[in-house]
Design a protein around this motif. Structure first.
Motif, PDB file in Angstrom:
ATOM      1  N   SER A 154      -1.827   8.907 -10.581  1.00 36.15           N
ATOM      2  CA  SER A 154      -3.050   8.873 -11.400  1.00 36.15           C
ATOM      3  C   SER A 154      -3.829  10.163 -11.269  1.00 36.15           C
ATOM      4  CB  SER A 154      -3.934   7.699 -10.990  1.00 36.15           C
ATOM      5  OG  SER A 154      -3.294   6.488 -11.275  1.00 36.15           O
ATOM      6  N   ARG A 155      -3.976  10.661 -10.044  1.00 35.86           N
ATOM      7  CA  ARG A 155      -4.710  11.927  -9.831  1.00 35.86           C
ATOM      8  C   ARG A 155      -4.002  13.094 -10.493  1.00 35.86           C
ATOM      9  NH1 ARG A 155      -5.893  10.500  -3.646  1.00 35.86           N
ATOM     10  NH2 ARG A 155      -7.705   9.197  -4.022  1.00 35.86           N
TER      11      ARG A 155
ATOM     12  N   THR B 183       0.831  -1.209   0.000  1.00 33.70           N
ATOM     13  CA  THR B 183       0.000   0.000   0.000  1.00 33.70           C
ATOM     14  C   THR B 183       0.862   1.253   0.000  1.00 33.70           C
ATOM     15  OG1 THR B 183      -1.791  -1.150   1.143  1.00 33.70           O
ATOM     16  CG2 THR B 183      -1.778   1.263   1.279  1.00 33.70           C
TER      17      THR B 183
ATOM     18  N   VAL C 261       0.639   1.238  -4.031  1.00 34.45           N
ATOM     19  CA  VAL C 261      -0.727   1.708  -4.254  1.00 34.45           C
ATOM     20  C   VAL C 261      -0.843   3.223  -4.070  1.00 34.45           C
ATOM     21  CG1 VAL C 261      -3.123   1.533  -3.481  1.00 34.45           C
ATOM     22  CG2 VAL C 261      -1.708  -0.532  -3.648  1.00 34.45           C
ATOM     23  N   LEU C 262      -0.356   3.752  -2.950  1.00 34.72           N
ATOM     24  CA  LEU C 262      -0.472   5.198  -2.712  1.00 34.72           C
ATOM     25  C   LEU C 262       0.272   6.029  -3.757  1.00 34.72           C
ATOM     26  CD1 LEU C 262      -0.347   5.356   1.191  1.00 34.72           C
ATOM     27  CD2 LEU C 262      -2.341   5.595  -0.304  1.00 34.72           C
TER      28      LEU C 262
ATOM     29  N   TRP D  47       0.901   5.192  -6.808  1.00 32.42           N
ATOM     30  CA  TRP D  47       0.144   5.040  -8.043  1.00 32.42           C
ATOM     31  C   TRP D  47      -1.101   5.927  -8.028  1.00 32.42           C
ATOM     32  CZ3 TRP D  47      -4.780   3.144  -9.089  1.00 32.42           C
ATOM     33  CH2 TRP D  47      -5.066   2.984 -10.447  1.00 32.42           C
ATOM     34  N   LEU D  48      -1.809   5.970  -6.892  1.00 30.46           N
ATOM     35  CA  LEU D  48      -3.005   6.810  -6.785  1.00 30.46           C
ATOM     36  C   LEU D  48      -2.663   8.286  -6.952  1.00 30.46           C
ATOM     37  CD1 LEU D  48      -4.916   5.099  -3.830  1.00 30.46           C
ATOM     38  CD2 LEU D  48      -5.608   5.165  -6.249  1.00 30.46           C
ATOM     39  N   VAL D  49      -1.600   8.745  -6.301  1.00 31.28           N
ATOM     40  CA  VAL D  49      -1.186  10.148  -6.420  1.00 31.28           C
ATOM     41  C   VAL D  49      -0.815  10.465  -7.863  1.00 31.28           C
ATOM     42  CG1 VAL D  49       0.567  11.840  -5.731  1.00 31.28           C
ATOM     43  CG2 VAL D  49      -0.496  10.364  -4.007  1.00 31.28           C
TER      44      VAL D  49
ATOM     45  N   ARG E 250      -4.623  12.997 -14.201  1.00 32.95           N
ATOM     46  CA  ARG E 250      -5.986  13.437 -14.539  1.00 32.95           C
ATOM     47  C   ARG E 250      -6.093  14.963 -14.490  1.00 32.95           C
ATOM     48  NH1 ARG E 250      -7.745   8.749 -11.644  1.00 32.95           N
ATOM     49  NH2 ARG E 250      -8.004   9.993  -9.772  1.00 32.95           N
TER      50      ARG E 250
END
Length: 168
Positions: free
Chosen positions: A161-162, A150, A154-155, A157-159, A165
């Motif tokens: 991705s945002r 995580t 995961v974290l 990757w999430l940052v 965008r």
């Protein structure tokens, strides 16, 4: 940072830097990152080596000894992989291959982090099995490894991705 085309067919990050300056900056950033992981891997590996010379080591079961050997091997591999960018730098020095060095070092550091996580996980499992002797060790180790995944995968990757965008 927004990427722009500099007219040479390659995209740049919006910084006013040449490809060589960018490679130098990235190399410096990677060195700072790897210093932390190298130190941790080396200390962990040193402690792992010393375990075999303690009186308690003789009392380990065959399974625990196998896990210990796997852990030491993973620790050696993590240490070697995290130190490898230094060897690459020595080989590449003076050959004007800094971008290639950056790409190779980034891959080695990523692999080294995976090996370090596996080393920490197997060391934790060994410690918990010896300390508790219960199957709970597997569950706790699985939870810790999920936490590593995580935090380390995961974290970020999430940052990322945002951020991508928002740039669209």
């Amino acid at each position: 940072m927004r990427q722009t085309d500099d007219g040479s067919g390659s995209s740049r990050t919006g910084r006013d830097e040449s490809p060589e300056e960018r490679a130098d900056r990235q190399w410096g950033e990677m060195l700072q990152e790897v210093r932390v992981t190298q130190t941790g891997a080396q200390i962990l590996f040193g402690f792992l080596i010393s375990v075999a010379f303690t009186p308690r080591f003789a009392q380990l079961s065959a399974t625990e000894r196998t896990l210990y050997v796997i852990t030491v091997i993973l620790g050696a591999m993590a240490t070697g992989t995290l130190i490898a960018p230094v060897a690459f730098h020595r080989f590449f020095a003076g050959h004007r291959l800094k971008p290639e060095l950056d790409r190779a070092a980034a891959r080695l550091i990523s692999l080294g982090l995976v090996l370090l996580a596996l080393t920490v996980g197997s060391a934790l499992l060994l410690l918990l099995l010896v300390a508790t002797g219960s199957a709970t060790a597997w569950a706790v180790t699985g939870g810790v490894m999920a936490w590593f995944a995580t935090c380390w995968l995961v974290l970020p990757w999430l940052v990322l991705s945002r951020a991508r965008r928002r740039q669209r």
